[in-house]
Design an enzyme around this catalytic site. Structure first.
Site, PDB file in Angstrom:
ATOM      1  N   ASN A   1       0.821  -1.222   0.000  1.00  0.00           N
ATOM      2  CA  ASN A   1       0.000   0.000   0.000  1.00  0.00           C
ATOM      3  C   ASN A   1       0.848   1.261   0.000  1.00  0.00           C
ATOM      4  O   ASN A   1       0.417   2.300   0.493  1.00  0.00           O
ATOM      5  CB  ASN A   1      -0.950   0.068   1.202  1.00  0.00           C
ATOM      6  CG  ASN A   1      -1.804  -1.158   1.321  1.00  0.00           C
ATOM      7  OD1 ASN A   1      -2.259  -1.699   0.313  1.00  0.00           O
ATOM      8  ND2 ASN A   1      -1.997  -1.623   2.524  1.00  0.00           N
ATOM      9  N   HIS A   2       2.057   1.164  -0.484  1.00  0.00           N
ATOM     10  CA  HIS A   2       2.891   2.362  -0.605  1.00  0.00           C
ATOM     11  C   HIS A   2       2.816   2.819  -2.062  1.00  0.00           C
ATOM     12  O   HIS A   2       3.725   2.605  -2.845  1.00  0.00           O
ATOM     13  CB  HIS A   2       4.336   2.071  -0.182  1.00  0.00           C
ATOM     14  CG  HIS A   2       4.423   1.487   1.196  1.00  0.00           C
ATOM     15  ND1 HIS A   2       5.448   0.659   1.606  1.00  0.00           N
ATOM     16  CD2 HIS A   2       3.596   1.615   2.259  1.00  0.00           C
ATOM     17  CE1 HIS A   2       5.243   0.307   2.864  1.00  0.00           C
ATOM     18  NE2 HIS A   2       4.131   0.868   3.282  1.00  0.00           N
TER      19      HIS A   2
END
Lengths: 173, 532, 460
Positions: free
Chosen positions: B467-468
């Site tokens: 989720n970066h």
């Protein structure tokens, strides 16, 4: 004042547990939707006996026992009958917690799902599957957390004042 | 719902950590600031209650409110459409505070060389500014967010952290001692986590629930940013789903932003300057949707670069049993890591990474497995205890190079307001796979040193995404291959700024939040300069 | 360090040292002692503005029933007390009269400081003249509404209520007791908060330390009564509380007491804290018949902590019951069963939940338990404030839940309106209307009273 103390549904002490202990009970004045299921004291006793086998505990939380029994019975209309069948099978064959699942899978597949359901309820605090799944316990009473309560708190509950985690945990495991 | 204010000096889309902190900084200069947030307000206490009642405690989105008029990827929906060889997955929260409601609080800075990958190693792309340019803003972000960590963490600093490093857990101390001398130095993590009472928020008390929610706000999150924005006079309109960016009739200037309410009533908001800080997937989606005759590719997309260069951290994982009871789960969930592989000569050939050790309470997963195996009775209790005490997990935060083919696009499926879902093409290059292979070797060395049993690697072609989400709005000096310049200003619209993790041109080896905030605070200065 | 070296050198070398050096070292000693005494007096708490105000430069606005009183600059600058002679200083501190002859308002606890000995006054003066950094700048002047803006009225008040005799030791008591009594009645001014006040805002000496509301926080009864006071506390409980902000398994300091501890009490020597405890244990019990058991003896552990799972979480926090709010917001630290964990306080058997006055329950939820300064020995975790998370109704609900579940059930009747009053800073003072009313229709009577009083004073 008592309005603040009101808890929904089930009494503090574990109504069914108390009733079952008195035994001979045929009508439970209990306003729960699981009332019908709950009236079968033999089934409840079977449930308690199996719960003790699966958890290896004789001091199971009575309120939680009520909740688990009623929830399972509510989700499975044959639960009372099946739990009695399972209990009888375990007694007849002197099954232990070590050989329970393997023997059931081989010899009594109809009730082989029940030990996992009981274990999941007592240890993980969850009854039911899929969309019907419901948390009935998430605390130090949930047996997986009770097993480590001297070291860990159920996540979201604080372990203690800042820095408590630096201390040396028990090494005899 | 408040609809009275339809104009402001600065209109920001997205009340996440970046948008809110920028809003606060701009409002403090006496400018009027309005934030449009697609989701609702989020109430920490409610989230905590939902978490405890939830049956899938590993689903970090489950306790948060879901609205089909502002959809987000969930287990039960198929919000993301995928076309590439590797399915892209991410989770983010549409609501006031955004996705930092659930994160592990990791607040690492990049290392200086991360800013000049192309120059130094001939791969990826350079940033339009240097580490030193960003350093003061890193510090500003750290003070705001309450960051603690070890001083010597690979990223030079002009001032000490606003608070001391967090007290180490027993597990950290043991692993650090056991791995001494093997060339991979273990240090405590740099995190937006209170090691003391800070800014009215308490010190960490070890709830070990950084994800999905810190129940006591010892960990910083965007909800706190939004609160401080409000205190600075910022007006936040919630449940305002932006669907169109409008430019002036005869110029490239942005003139207004249009949003729907959940009932699809439409509102128009005008302003002098506009900031899109709606996350690295939703912002490009919005720009791509805003097509006109003048800008047939969408706003800010005349060079067709919006949404491209999507990067994440396609991690490899390992789990095993350590030969001594270290008892993970005491203290924060993500607590210690190895920095030595974040930069090196090999970076021209294979990806850099950080190695993160898990300190997440493992009891739930272990019990699940044991019950599935049919273990009951005393044995069950003993095994829960034994395995919990000895459990270890590691993963590598591995760099992915920006590739224009990896991208966010508009999908065919529409949500209830008629807004397209996002569609992805995503792949993982050999450069990153080589990094993962190297990580597995290091995992093995470490595991051996810790007397590992039951070593279990994640499959080589399965990636655990972090989720970066970065790169999709990349900043750079080259107008042909980037979306905005170093100020965060769109190459094609003078009064349109982009912010959030999407503007980071490279993903590096750390979580993107702190860098996105620092860059956002830097961008805020250019916005203020324009208007004051 | 420095001066002790100097002193020992002086002893050895005797006449080799110049008289000037000796005088300086003696002064340093005096200044040092003055600093300690100023800490005991907690001067800094009121005479320093919030948000990085310079120490002793004044500017803190203090809410009193009379209105906002703004503390003055007491640094040795021209805007402060730089021009004060010792006599000026003494009159201000012990009699409440400024150098310009104007009266101070008794927000300045000069009625307590009046107990300070001449010797200690000298030390305080030395410290404020030579040990405090001078800061220029006068804070805003205090402007109370009529009639309190007539400072002369305070002269009358002083005549009625100021006992300006310094402390005299009781020969029948131990030195330790006398030391404790001296500190507690004087510099540490416990009575300023803990003794109820009469309608004219003077301490009611018949109820010394019997507990009083500060408008928001409640300063409890700390007399030796077992049920109403702190008679059940051990000597060590009291010392721990004053030093570290908590009495183990009983009580935590919060609000203004937390400030008093962080600014002042934690810095006192163990001997002095012990002395205060010795004296405090002998304060005559003031008992309230409604208190039938010690405040820390209430409550029970919740033995059915999973009952909260029997009901679904409502869609909005606004619809949560007290139990649900407790579980969502409080149990994360205080635990589901209310017993706290490893240094996080238990709510069961906690004094805050065992008193008739429940304001501190509400205040702790609204403002949290915050220490402006670092407390050296506390557990190091502040309780966060919930004022911006809970509305009045929610605060009332969760307060009543924790009182009935973990505390004194009979007082679990807090209403949202009561919370609103505390949130807004406490009940409006009756003093202002009373005083104006008095001025309006009772002027003659008041003047007569003053005349009578002045005559009496002159005679005495």
């Amino acid at each position: 004042m008592s309005q603040y103390k009101e808890k929904a549904g089930i009494s503090r002490r574990g109504f069914l547990t108390a009733s079952a202990a008195l035994s001979g009970l045929t009508l439970v004045p209990f306003a729960s939707q699981a009332q019908a299921a709950a009236t079968d004291a033999k089934a409840f006793n079977a449930f308690m006996a199996l719960s003790q086998l699966i958890t290896a505990k004789s001091d199971l939380n009575p309120a939680l026992a009520d909740t688990i029994y009623l929830s399972l019975a509510q989700q499975d209309e044959d639960f009372a009958a099946r739990i009695k069948t399972l209990n009888a099978f375990v007694a007849d064959h002197n099954l232990t917690s070590a050989n329970l699942q393997a023997r059931l899978d081989a010899e009594q597949p109809d009730v082989a799902d029940l030990p996992r359901k009981l274990a999941k309820a007592w240890f993980q605090g969850i009854v039911g599957e899929g969309k019907a799944a419901k948390t009935i316990s998430y605390s130090d009473n949930t047996l997986m957390y009770a097993a480590v309560a001297d070291v860990l708190a159920p996540p979201s509950y604080a372990l203690g004042a800042y820095g408590i985690w630096s201390s040396k945990p028990p090494q005899d495991v | 719902m408040a609809t009275t204010q339809t104009s402001a000096d600065v209109v920001i889309v997205g009340a996440g950590i970046v948008g809110s902190l920028m809003a606060e900084k701009i409002a403090q200069q006496g400018l009027s600031v309005l934030i449009l947030e697609s989701g609702p307000n989020i109430d920490r206490n409610h989230v905590v209650a939902k978490f405890r009642h939830g049956v899938d405690k590993g689903d970090y989105m489950a306790p948060y409110p879901y609205n089909d008029w502002a959809p987000e990827p969930r287990k039960f929906n198929d919000y993301f459409q995928n076309e590439g060889p590797v399915p892209y997955s991410a989770s983010y929260i549409r609501g006031v505070g955004g996705t930092t409601w659930h994160w592990a609080g990791m607040a690492w800075r990049y290392v200086p060389n991360d800013f000049k990958l192309k120059t130094l190693y001939g791969v990826g792309r350079d940033w339009p500014f240097s580490y030193d340019d960003l350093e003061p803003f890193y510090y500003e972000a750290e003070v705001k967010m309450g960051v603690s960590g070890p001083e010597d963490n690979g990223s030079p600093r002009s001032k000490p952290f606003p608070m001391p490093e967090l007290a180490p857990s027993w597990a950290l101390s043991r692993v650090r001692d056991r791995l001494e001398g093997i060339g991979y130095k273990v240090i405590g993590n740099t995190a937006a986590r209170n090691s003391q009472n800070y800014d009215g928020r308490p010190a960490c008390v070890g709830n070990n629930n950084c994800m999905p929610v810190c129940p006591v706000d010892a960990q910083y999150h965007g909800g706190i940013s939004a609160q401080s924005a409000k205190q600075a006079g910022v007006n936040i309109i919630t449940e305002a789903i932006v669907y169109k960016i409008e430019h002036a009739k005869n110029s490239d200037k942005i003139e207004a932003i249009h949003y729907y309410t959940p009932n699809k009533d439409s509102f128009r908001v005008t302003g002098k300057t506009f900031v899109l800080a709606a996350n690295a997937i939703e912002t490009p989606k919005l720009m791509l949707m805003s097509k006109s005759d003048r800008f047939p590719n969408g706003i800010g997309n005349s060079n067709d670069m919006v949404g491209r260069h999507l990067c994440d951290h396609p991690r490899a994982k390992v789990s095993f049993e350590v030969d001594e009871p270290i008892w993970p789960g005491r203290g924060p969930m993500s607590e210690y890591s190895i920095q030595s592989e974040r930069d090196g000569e090999w970076r021209s050939e294979s990806a850099a990474f950080r190695i993160d050790f898990s300190n997440t309470n493992p009891v739930r997963g272990i019990t699940d497995k044991l019950i599935k195996q049919g273990v009951y009775g005393e044995e069950l209790e003993q095994q829960i205890r034994h395995k919990s005490a000895h459990s270890m997990g590691m993963k590598n935060i591995v760099e992915q190079l920006p590739d224009p083919n990896n991208r966010v696009m508009l999908g065919d499926r529409l949500d209830t307001l008629g807004i397209p879902n996002p569609k992805f093409y995503y792949s993982v290059s050999d450069y990153t796979r080589r990094g993962n292979a190297r990580a597995r070797e290091i995992f093995t060395t470490i595991a051996k040193r810790l007397g590992a049993k039951e070593l279990s690697f994640s499959a080589e072609d399965k990636f655990s995404l972090a989720n970066h989400i970065t790169g999709t709005l990349g900043m750079g000096d080259d107008r042909a291959t980037t979306v905005c310049n170093g100020e965060g200003r769109s190459h094609f619209h003078d009064n349109l700024f982009l912010a959030g993790t999407g503007v980071l041109p490279t993903v590096a080896t750390v979580n993107s939040t702190l860098t996105a905030v620092a860059v956002g605070l830097r961008t805020a200065e250019f916005i203020i300069e324009d208007l004051v | 360090m420095k001066h002790s070296v100097m002193l020992s050198s002086a002893l050895v070398l005797g006449s080799m040292l110049s008289p000037v050096a000796l005088a300086v070292s003696a002064d340093q000693d005096l200044i040092k002692r003055g600093e300690y005494l100023a800490t005991a007096g907690d001067c800094v708490a009121c005479h320093t503005a919030e948000h990085e105000g310079k120490p002793f430069a004044g500017g803190l606005s203090i809410d009193t029933p009379l209105g906002h009183i703004i503390s003055s600059n007491i640094t040795p600058s021209k805007d402060g007390i730089g021009d004060y002679s010792y006599e000026d200083f003494d009159r201000a501190v012990r009699q409440g009269i400024r150098a310009d002859g104007n009266n101070l308002y008794p927000a300045m606890p000069y009625t307590a400081y009046a107990k300070v000995t001449d010797e200690d006054m000298q030390a305080l003066y030395a410290y404020f003249m030579h040990g405090v950094e001078p800061v220029d700048g006068k804070p805003e002047a205090t402007e109370l509404p009529f009639p309190f803006n007539i400072r002369e009225s305070m002269a009358v008040w002083n005549g009625l209520f100021l006992d300006d005799e310094p402390f005299t030791p009781d020969p029948d008591q131990s030195d330790e007791w006398n030391r404790g009594a001296y500190l507690a009645q004087g510099l540490t001014h416990c009575a300023t908060c803990h003794t109820p006040r009469n309608p004219l805002m003077a301490e009611d000496s018949g109820k010394a330390l019997a507990g009083a509301s500060l408008g928001t926080w409640y300063a409890p009864n700390i007399t030796s009564d077992d049920n109403s006071g702190i008679g059940t506390w051990t000597h060590d409980d009291i010392v721990s509380y004053l030093k570290a902000g908590y009495a183990p398994d009983k009580s935590q300091a919060a609000g203004p007491m937390a400030e008093a501890i962080s600014h002042s009490l934690q810095h006192l020597s163990d001997e002095d804290l012990s002395a205060i405890a010795v004296w405090l244990k002998t304060v005559p019990a003031v008992s309230d018949a409604n208190d039938t058991q010690p405040s820390e003896s209430y409550g029970q552990v919740n033995d059915n902590i999973d009952s909260v799972f029997l009901e679904d979480v409502p869609a909005s926090t606004a619809d949560m019951s007290g139990a649900q709010l407790y579980n969502a917001a409080c149990a994360s630290c205080h635990q589901a069963d209310g017993t706290g964990n490893n240094g996080l306080p238990s709510l069961v058997n906690n004094t805050v939940l065992g008193r008739q006055n429940t304001d501190n329950v509400v205040m702790a939820i609204l403002e949290g338990v915050q220490y402006r300064n670092h407390i050296e020995e506390s557990h190091g975790t502040n309780m966060p404030a919930f004022a911006h998370e809970f509305n009045d109704e929610q605060v009332a609900r969760v307060s009543n839940y924790i009182l009935s579940e973990f505390g004194r059930e009979e007082v679990a009747d807090i209403t949202a309106d009561e919370v609103a009053v505390l949130r807004s800073g406490g009940p409006a003072s009756p003093l202002l209307p009373l005083a104006r009313w008095g001025m309006g229709i009772g002027a003659v009577f008041v003047l007569g009273l003053i005349a009578w009083f002045l005559r009496r004073k002159r005679k005495g």
